[in-house]
Scaffold this motif. Structure first.
Motif, PDB file in Angstrom:
ATOM      1  N   HIS A 174      46.048   7.016 -10.283  1.00 43.96           N
ATOM      2  CA  HIS A 174      47.266   7.548  -9.669  1.00 43.96           C
ATOM      3  C   HIS A 174      47.025   8.026  -8.238  1.00 43.96           C
ATOM      4  O   HIS A 174      46.021   8.669  -7.946  1.00 43.96           O
ATOM      5  CB  HIS A 174      47.819   8.701 -10.501  1.00 43.96           C
ATOM      6  CG  HIS A 174      49.077   9.292  -9.935  1.00 43.96           C
ATOM      7  ND1 HIS A 174      50.242   8.561  -9.805  1.00 43.96           N
ATOM      8  CD2 HIS A 174      49.354  10.533  -9.442  1.00 43.96           C
ATOM      9  CE1 HIS A 174      51.183   9.324  -9.281  1.00 43.96           C
ATOM     10  NE2 HIS A 174      50.669  10.517  -9.045  1.00 43.96           N
ATOM     11  N   GLU A 176      49.174  10.100  -5.396  1.00 40.51           N
ATOM     12  CA  GLU A 176      50.380  10.895  -5.146  1.00 40.51           C
ATOM     13  C   GLU A 176      51.076  10.486  -3.852  1.00 40.51           C
ATOM     14  O   GLU A 176      52.310  10.512  -3.765  1.00 40.51           O
ATOM     15  CB  GLU A 176      50.022  12.383  -5.101  1.00 40.51           C
ATOM     16  CG  GLU A 176      51.212  13.319  -5.206  1.00 40.51           C
ATOM     17  CD  GLU A 176      51.967  13.184  -6.531  1.00 40.51           C
ATOM     18  OE1 GLU A 176      53.203  13.378  -6.519  1.00 40.51           O
ATOM     19  OE2 GLU A 176      51.327  12.887  -7.556  1.00 40.51           O
ATOM     20  N   ASP A 177      50.298  10.086  -2.852  1.00 34.54           N
ATOM     21  CA  ASP A 177      50.915   9.619  -1.604  1.00 34.54           C
ATOM     22  C   ASP A 177      51.698   8.327  -1.850  1.00 34.54           C
ATOM     23  O   ASP A 177      52.802   8.143  -1.315  1.00 34.54           O
ATOM     24  CB  ASP A 177      49.847   9.380  -0.536  1.00 34.54           C
ATOM     25  CG  ASP A 177      49.245  10.678  -0.013  1.00 34.54           C
ATOM     26  OD1 ASP A 177      49.910  11.725  -0.132  1.00 34.54           O
ATOM     27  OD2 ASP A 177      48.113  10.640   0.495  1.00 34.54           O
ATOM     28  N   ARG A 179      53.083   7.498  -4.594  1.00 38.46           N
ATOM     29  CA  ARG A 179      54.272   7.893  -5.359  1.00 38.46           C
ATOM     30  C   ARG A 179      55.399   8.303  -4.414  1.00 38.46           C
ATOM     31  O   ARG A 179      56.532   7.832  -4.523  1.00 38.46           O
ATOM     32  CB  ARG A 179      53.917   9.035  -6.305  1.00 38.46           C
ATOM     33  CG  ARG A 179      55.110   9.629  -7.078  1.00 38.46           C
ATOM     34  CD  ARG A 179      54.615  10.813  -7.905  1.00 38.46           C
ATOM     35  NE  ARG A 179      55.703  11.517  -8.580  1.00 38.46           N
ATOM     36  CZ  ARG A 179      56.202  11.184  -9.769  1.00 38.46           C
ATOM     37  NH1 ARG A 179      55.717  10.124 -10.399  1.00 38.46           N
ATOM     38  NH2 ARG A 179      57.166  11.878 -10.324  1.00 38.46           N
ATOM     39  N   ARG A 180      55.076   9.189  -3.481  1.00 45.77           N
ATOM     40  CA  ARG A 180      56.114   9.673  -2.549  1.00 45.77           C
ATOM     41  C   ARG A 180      56.641   8.546  -1.676  1.00 45.77           C
ATOM     42  O   ARG A 180      57.857   8.421  -1.484  1.00 45.77           O
ATOM     43  CB  ARG A 180      55.533  10.798  -1.677  1.00 45.77           C
ATOM     44  CG  ARG A 180      55.330  12.120  -2.414  1.00 45.77           C
ATOM     45  CD  ARG A 180      55.046  13.238  -1.423  1.00 45.77           C
ATOM     46  NE  ARG A 180      53.745  13.031  -0.774  1.00 45.77           N
ATOM     47  CZ  ARG A 180      52.593  13.521  -1.224  1.00 45.77           C
ATOM     48  NH1 ARG A 180      52.573  14.232  -2.343  1.00 45.77           N
ATOM     49  NH2 ARG A 180      51.466  13.307  -0.581  1.00 45.77           N
ATOM     50  N   ARG A 342      50.731  13.527 -14.884  1.00 44.09           N
ATOM     51  CA  ARG A 342      49.786  12.412 -15.005  1.00 44.09           C
ATOM     52  C   ARG A 342      48.721  12.731 -16.039  1.00 44.09           C
ATOM     53  O   ARG A 342      48.236  13.860 -16.132  1.00 44.09           O
ATOM     54  CB  ARG A 342      49.133  12.153 -13.660  1.00 44.09           C
ATOM     55  CG  ARG A 342      49.425  10.766 -13.096  1.00 44.09           C
ATOM     56  CD  ARG A 342      50.873  10.391 -13.148  1.00 44.09           C
ATOM     57  NE  ARG A 342      51.110   8.992 -12.816  1.00 44.09           N
ATOM     58  CZ  ARG A 342      52.298   8.491 -12.593  1.00 44.09           C
ATOM     59  NH1 ARG A 342      53.376   9.236 -12.678  1.00 44.09           N
ATOM     60  NH2 ARG A 342      52.442   7.209 -12.315  1.00 44.09           N
TER      61      ARG A 342
END
Length: 378
Positions: A174, A176-177, A179-180, A342
């Protein structure tokens, strides 16, 4: 070792993309023949440095393809021919034997309980499959479930070898960057509860049930990755349920993506989701479920041999559910309310690493080439 892979088509699909991944990890000289449809995956394979030939087959009964394929096999002087998908297995086994190749391995990617490659099973399909299966050295099943189905069909157990599908699991951790960024590019609210699915938009995948379930959760969005004949019907169903603005169909996603791709790749699309759902009741493996688990997503699935064939603790984030829409709604509410976030990458992701599958397949190649082959056709 020089190996020719023969596959029915090379549009974006699970078996097609699996072949591309294997070619990236097999330590042999490889070439590929596609009977038809040299699509996006063909371009990806060529970009990886493996030549692809389009046979230009016009349909299942294009018998003129057989001598063309036989000539290709004979000219190539291959040590082994490996066939993939039903039509390629039927034509490829015959062409290999006629072309002088003594070792033929076939992978059965898509044999379900009631269908093969999305088509209903029939006595004729089974008879033709079994008649040509005997021309090969062995048949690879992508899961123990498929191996059992092959045995029930009449394939000798001694000829069946299980080599599971695989993923490049290091790519699915995963981010997170990602995702955004992906949510922003797709117009998904950053705080939305996003339900995801991946697969062909075909009736057998039952994505219409997922659309209805998400429509019943006003705060939920649906992100579907895939293309197919059901696209228009799914969009119409979403609008009729009042959820047209909350259902995104982003089309097919080639994975790994080609160098020129400018859209989000599959790991990024999975990163944008909060839960993954597979509504298909009949699967031969369930690769999308494994990819979702590797991305740390909680998973709801109706059928997934890749998970059901493993010990329960190998995929603690996966939960099997029934086929009804009310049960799916209840399960989605439970995940939404639990705010799981997550999850750690489970043991199942390591079990299905593509490098492991490639080593198993390479061992089978060595056995087939250096063992005692079946006699040539006269």
């Amino acid at each position: 070792m020089k190996v020719l892979h023969i596959i029915t088509g090379l549009g974006i699909g699970g078996a097609e993309q699996q072949l591309r991944l294997l070619l990236r990890h097999l330590p042999v000289r490889s070439e590929v023949v596609t009977l038809t449809n040299p699509g996006a995956v063909a371009r990806g394979i060529e970009a990886d440095g493996v030549p692809v030939t389009d046979l230009g087959m016009t349909g299942n009964r294009d018998l003129g393809a057989l001598p063309r394929l036989t000539r290709l096999v004979r000219r190539g002087r291959y040590d082994l021919v490996h066939t993939h998908l039903y039509r390629a297995c039927v034509y490829g086994r015959i062409a290999a034997r006629l072309g002088g190749v003594r070792t033929v391995v076939a992978t059965e990617h898509s044999l379900g309980d009631t269908q093969i490659e999305g088509r209903p099973l029939s006595a004729g399909i089974r008879a033709l499959y079994l008649a040509t299966e005997r021309l090969g050295a062995s048949t690879v099943a992508v899961s123990p479930s498929v191996a059992r189905r092959l045995e029930r069909w009449g394939v000798a157990p001694s000829r069946i070898h299980v080599v599971p599908n695989g993923i490049e699991r290091h790519r699915f951790g995963h981010d997170e960057d990602a995702r955004r960024l992906t949510r922003r590019r797709l117009g998904l609210p950053q705080d939305a509860f996003v339900v995801g699915g991946v697969g062909r938009l075909a009736p057998g995948k039952r994505f219409d049930r997922l659309v209805r379930a998400v429509a019943s959760l006003p705060e939920a969005w649906l992100l579907l990755v895939g293309e197919g004949e059901e696209r228009r019907r799914l969009l119409e169903a979403a609008r009729s349920c009042g959820a047209g603005e909350r259902v995104l169909l982003v089309g097919a996603c080639e994975d790994p993506p080609p160098p020129e791709a400018d859209g989000p790749d599959l790991p990024s699309l999975l990163a944008a989701m909060d839960v993954f759902v597979s509504t298909s009741p009949d699967e031969s493996f369930g690769l999308a479920v494994v990819e979702a688990l590797a991305a740390g997503l909680p998973v709801l699935y109706v059928a997934c041999p890749a998970i059901d064939d493993l010990p329960p603790d190998a995929a603690p984030g996966a939960r099997r559910i029934g086929e009804s829409v009310p049960e799916l709604i209840s399960a989605l509410r439970g995940i939404r309310d639990a705010r799981l976030g997550r999850l750690p990458q489970p043991a199942a992701a390591g079990r299905y690493d593509i490098a492991h599958s490639a080593r198993q397949l390479m061992s089978l190649y060595e056995q087939a080439v250096h063992g005692t082959p079946p006699p040539l056709l006269k």
